[in-house]
Design a protein around this motif. Structure first.
Motif, PDB file in Angstrom:
ATOM      1  N   CYS A  16       0.838  -1.196   0.000  1.00 24.34           N
ATOM      2  CA  CYS A  16       0.000   0.000   0.000  1.00 24.34           C
ATOM      3  C   CYS A  16       0.880   1.255   0.000  1.00 24.34           C
ATOM      4  CB  CYS A  16      -0.973  -0.062   1.182  1.00 24.34           C
ATOM      5  SG  CYS A  16      -2.261   1.183   1.083  1.00 24.34           S
ATOM      6  N   ASP A  17       0.897   1.988   1.095  1.00 20.46           N
ATOM      7  CA  ASP A  17       1.643   3.250   1.065  1.00 20.46           C
ATOM      8  C   ASP A  17       2.849   3.289   1.994  1.00 20.46           C
ATOM      9  OD1 ASP A  17       0.067   3.240   3.308  1.00 20.46           O
ATOM     10  OD2 ASP A  17      -0.534   5.329   3.183  1.00 20.46           O
ATOM     11  N   GLU A  18       3.302   2.123   2.451  1.00 24.15           N
ATOM     12  CA  GLU A  18       4.557   2.106   3.215  1.00 24.15           C
ATOM     13  C   GLU A  18       5.554   1.239   2.448  1.00 24.15           C
ATOM     14  OE1 GLU A  18       3.807   3.731   6.009  1.00 24.15           O
ATOM     15  OE2 GLU A  18       1.733   3.201   6.445  1.00 24.15           O
ATOM     16  N   THR A  19       6.765   1.785   2.265  1.00 20.50           N
ATOM     17  CA  THR A  19       7.853   0.979   1.699  1.00 20.50           C
ATOM     18  C   THR A  19       8.621   0.480   2.917  1.00 20.50           C
ATOM     19  OG1 THR A  19       8.026   2.744   0.045  1.00 20.50           O
ATOM     20  CG2 THR A  19       9.646   0.961  -0.072  1.00 20.50           C
ATOM     21  N   ALA A  20       8.672  -0.824   3.117  1.00 17.48           N
ATOM     22  CA  ALA A  20       9.262  -1.324   4.355  1.00 17.48           C
ATOM     23  C   ALA A  20      10.159  -2.532   4.126  1.00 17.48           C
ATOM     24  CB  ALA A  20       8.156  -1.675   5.351  1.00 17.48           C
ATOM     25  N   ALA A  21      11.234  -2.588   4.927  1.00 16.38           N
ATOM     26  CA  ALA A  21      12.149  -3.730   4.890  1.00 16.38           C
ATOM     27  C   ALA A  21      12.600  -4.025   6.309  1.00 16.38           C
ATOM     28  CB  ALA A  21      13.347  -3.442   4.000  1.00 16.38           C
ATOM     29  N   SER A  22      12.849  -5.318   6.574  1.00 12.14           N
ATOM     30  CA  SER A  22      13.196  -5.722   7.932  1.00 12.14           C
ATOM     31  C   SER A  22      14.043  -6.983   7.879  1.00 12.14           C
ATOM     32  CB  SER A  22      11.893  -5.999   8.695  1.00 12.14           C
ATOM     33  OG  SER A  22      12.147  -6.625   9.921  1.00 12.14           O
ATOM     34  N   VAL A  23      14.959  -7.102   8.828  1.00 13.61           N
ATOM     35  CA  VAL A  23      15.696  -8.352   8.953  1.00 13.61           C
ATOM     36  C   VAL A  23      15.214  -9.023  10.227  1.00 13.61           C
ATOM     37  CG1 VAL A  23      17.956  -9.451   9.168  1.00 13.61           C
ATOM     38  CG2 VAL A  23      17.694  -7.398   7.748  1.00 13.61           C
ATOM     39  N   VAL A  24      14.741 -10.270  10.105  1.00  9.97           N
ATOM     40  CA  VAL A  24      14.164 -10.988  11.229  1.00  9.97           C
ATOM     41  C   VAL A  24      14.912 -12.302  11.433  1.00  9.97           C
ATOM     42  CG1 VAL A  24      12.050 -12.038  12.153  1.00  9.97           C
ATOM     43  CG2 VAL A  24      11.892  -9.961  10.771  1.00  9.97           C
ATOM     44  N   ARG A  25      15.303 -12.553  12.692  1.00  7.90           N
ATOM     45  CA  ARG A  25      16.031 -13.787  13.011  1.00  7.90           C
ATOM     46  C   ARG A  25      15.066 -14.813  13.611  1.00  7.90           C
ATOM     47  NH1 ARG A  25      21.326 -12.591  15.848  1.00  7.90           N
ATOM     48  NH2 ARG A  25      20.002 -11.812  17.502  1.00  7.90           N
ATOM     49  N   ASN A  26      15.040 -15.974  13.031  1.00  5.24           N
ATOM     50  CA  ASN A  26      14.226 -17.093  13.523  1.00  5.24           C
ATOM     51  C   ASN A  26      12.756 -16.727  13.743  1.00  5.24           C
ATOM     52  OD1 ASN A  26      16.580 -18.614  13.496  1.00  5.24           O
ATOM     53  ND2 ASN A  26      17.078 -18.061  15.608  1.00  5.24           N
ATOM     54  N   GLY A  27      12.267 -15.862  12.892  1.00  2.00           N
ATOM     55  CA  GLY A  27      10.835 -15.546  12.878  1.00  2.00           C
ATOM     56  C   GLY A  27      10.336 -14.645  13.982  1.00  2.00           C
ATOM     57  N   ARG A  28      11.176 -14.403  15.010  1.00  2.00           N
ATOM     58  CA  ARG A  28      10.651 -13.658  16.156  1.00  2.00           C
ATOM     59  C   ARG A  28      11.529 -12.496  16.614  1.00  2.00           C
ATOM     60  NH1 ARG A  28       6.075 -16.670  19.173  1.00  2.00           N
ATOM     61  NH2 ARG A  28       5.746 -18.440  17.802  1.00  2.00           N
ATOM     62  N   GLN A  29      12.804 -12.529  16.217  1.00  2.00           N
ATOM     63  CA  GLN A  29      13.672 -11.428  16.671  1.00  2.00           C
ATOM     64  C   GLN A  29      13.887 -10.432  15.538  1.00  2.00           C
ATOM     65  OE1 GLN A  29      16.126 -14.735  17.732  1.00  2.00           O
ATOM     66  NE2 GLN A  29      17.042 -13.414  19.301  1.00  2.00           N
ATOM     67  N   VAL A  30      13.432  -9.220  15.769  1.00  2.00           N
ATOM     68  CA  VAL A  30      13.513  -8.181  14.743  1.00  2.00           C
ATOM     69  C   VAL A  30      14.843  -7.442  14.891  1.00  2.00           C
ATOM     70  CG1 VAL A  30      12.442  -6.072  13.869  1.00  2.00           C
ATOM     71  CG2 VAL A  30      11.010  -7.958  14.680  1.00  2.00           C
ATOM     72  N   LEU A  31      15.724  -7.606  13.910  1.00  2.00           N
ATOM     73  CA  LEU A  31      17.027  -6.952  13.968  1.00  2.00           C
ATOM     74  C   LEU A  31      16.966  -5.538  13.402  1.00  2.00           C
ATOM     75  CD1 LEU A  31      19.462  -9.853  12.972  1.00  2.00           C
ATOM     76  CD2 LEU A  31      18.397  -9.353  15.170  1.00  2.00           C
ATOM     77  N   SER A  32      15.994  -5.315  12.528  1.00  2.00           N
ATOM     78  CA  SER A  32      15.760  -3.958  12.009  1.00  2.00           C
ATOM     79  C   SER A  32      14.350  -3.897  11.462  1.00  2.00           C
ATOM     80  CB  SER A  32      16.766  -3.617  10.903  1.00  2.00           C
ATOM     81  OG  SER A  32      16.584  -4.484   9.797  1.00  2.00           O
ATOM     82  N   ASN A  33      13.772  -2.702  11.473  1.00  2.64           N
ATOM     83  CA  ASN A  33      12.396  -2.539  10.994  1.00  2.64           C
ATOM     84  C   ASN A  33      12.285  -1.126  10.411  1.00  2.64           C
ATOM     85  OD1 ASN A  33       9.639  -3.090  10.633  1.00  2.64           O
ATOM     86  ND2 ASN A  33       9.126  -2.129  12.599  1.00  2.64           N
ATOM     87  N   VAL A  34      12.568  -1.028   9.123  1.00  2.67           N
ATOM     88  CA  VAL A  34      12.601   0.290   8.477  1.00  2.67           C
ATOM     89  C   VAL A  34      11.315   0.510   7.683  1.00  2.67           C
ATOM     90  CG1 VAL A  34      13.851   1.763   6.843  1.00  2.67           C
ATOM     91  CG2 VAL A  34      15.121   0.223   8.369  1.00  2.67           C
TER      92      VAL A  34
END
Ligand code: KG4
Ligand code: ZN
Length: 342
Positions: A16-34
């Motif tokens: 939709c209207d957010e451009t987003a990228a994230s690195v997630v470790r083992n499905g539950r640990q969010v290393l980044s959330n841009v």
């Protein structure tokens, strides 16, 4: 250095209207959330303009991914897979994320995992709740969807109730526009309601006769518009905060009622909420109280993981990865993708 057993997934969201990228470790640990939001741009038009959304995604996506990798302190070489929203959503917007994900997975020979946007929203609950595992029931309330979903297992969903017309978020946005609050309306109604009296105006709570878990919000929206028109004709002043609070209460009462009915009927001990509207403070408080009363454990993501983001896509992609889901080079955007379809 990453532990060998760890699975690192790059999640990409552009439906939709957010451009987003994230690195997630083992499905539950969010290393980044841009998240690069285009809200300021679409505000000028009172809603999301699809072509502008696509153009902004293509302009921003590389920088957003670069920043997500930087914040996570990883490179593309550290990744195990790329997860991307491929539907539902705006086709031109989705295509940007899908093409980007394909390019990265092709260049780095990584598995490509297409994710359903709603599966992402539901999976946002895994991020901060290490104890949450299926089965549970989840109310998904966003700008495009209002679904009551039974999560039988990871990736196994059954929709038991849905809206017959407007989505809950859509109703918030339309009512906000009518009382002059602008776009996006949800957070503004949330805020203004705190200054209003929720009992001031009685708005109807729609129930769908033959489908106890279904929702309908268009009648409520019309009732608000009629009320505003009536005031104008009679020369009465509209107290916007009272309209906002009374409307919000009508929505929340129905959402809570249907959710608790489902929880009791299906015997669930765990209940979660998801989607942009799930960040509504009064909805969270009402659900929390109802769950406590019904001896059900209540789960909800932090507001930043309720509205569109890519961490939720990374979380969902991890469980799809474990289940063996791999998409081919023919992966396409599917604007009306159904939950549970591959
Ligand atoms: O999940 P989301 O970010 O995008 C979709 O997948 O649709 O949801 C956006 C919707 C919008 O309609 C917005 O007004 C609503 O979520 N929303 C809220 C709140 N924050 C966002 N609605 C009510 N209260 C809020 N605090
Ligand atoms: Zn969404």
């Amino acid at each position: 250095m990453e532990d060998k057993k760890d699975i690192l997934i790059l999640g990409i969201e552009s439906s939709c209207d957010e451009t987003a990228a994230s690195v997630v470790r083992n499905g539950r640990q969010v290393l980044s959330n841009v998240i690069s939001s285009q809200i300021e741009l679409h505000k000028l038009y009172g809603g999301v303009v699809p072509e502008i959304a696509s153009r902004k995604h293509i302009e921003n996506i590389n920088q957003v991914i670069e920043e997500a990798l930087r914040q996570a302190e990883v490179t593309l070489d550290d990744l195990d897979a790329v997860g991307v929203t491929y539907g539902p959503g705006l086709v031109g917007a989705l295509l940007v994320g899908v093409s980007e994900a394909k390019a990265i997975s092709y260049a780095k020979k990584l598995p490509l995992i297409g994710v359903h946007h709603i599966e992402g929203h539901i999976s946002a609950n895994y991020i901060e709740n290490p104890d949450l595992e299926p089965p549970f029931a989840c109310l998904v309330v966003s700008g495009g969807h209002t679904h009551l979903v039974v999560v039988r297992d990871y990736g196994k969903y059954e929709i038991i109730g849905r809206t017959r017309d407007d989505a809950a978020g859509e109703a918030f946005d339309k009512v906000a526009r009518a009382i002059g609050l602008g776009y996006p309306g949800g957070p503004k109604i949330d805020r203004l309601s705190k200054e209003g009296n929720a009992e001031a105006i009685h708005f109807p709570k729609a129930h769908v006769a033959d489908a106890p878990y279904d929702f309908s919000f268009s009648g409520l929206k019309s009732a608000v518009l009629n009320y505003l028109n009536g005031c104008k004709m009679k020369g009465e002043t509209v107290i916007a905060a009272d309209v906002a609070a009374s409307f919000q209460k009508a929505v929340i009462d129905v959402l809570v009622e249907h959710s608790m009915m489902a929880v009791k009927e299906f015997g669930f001990t765990k209940f979660a909420i998801a989607g942009g509207v799930a960040s509504n403070s009064s909805l969270r408080a009402a659900m929390e109280a109802a769950c406590r009363k019904n001896h059900v454990k209540f789960y909800h993501p932090s507001p930043i993981f309720c509205t569109d983001n890519a961490a939720m896509i990374g979380a969902a992609a991890y469980y799809e990865y474990l289940a063996g889901t791999r998409h081919g080079w023919d992966l396409n955007a599917v604007p009306n993708l159904k939950l549970g379809e591959r």
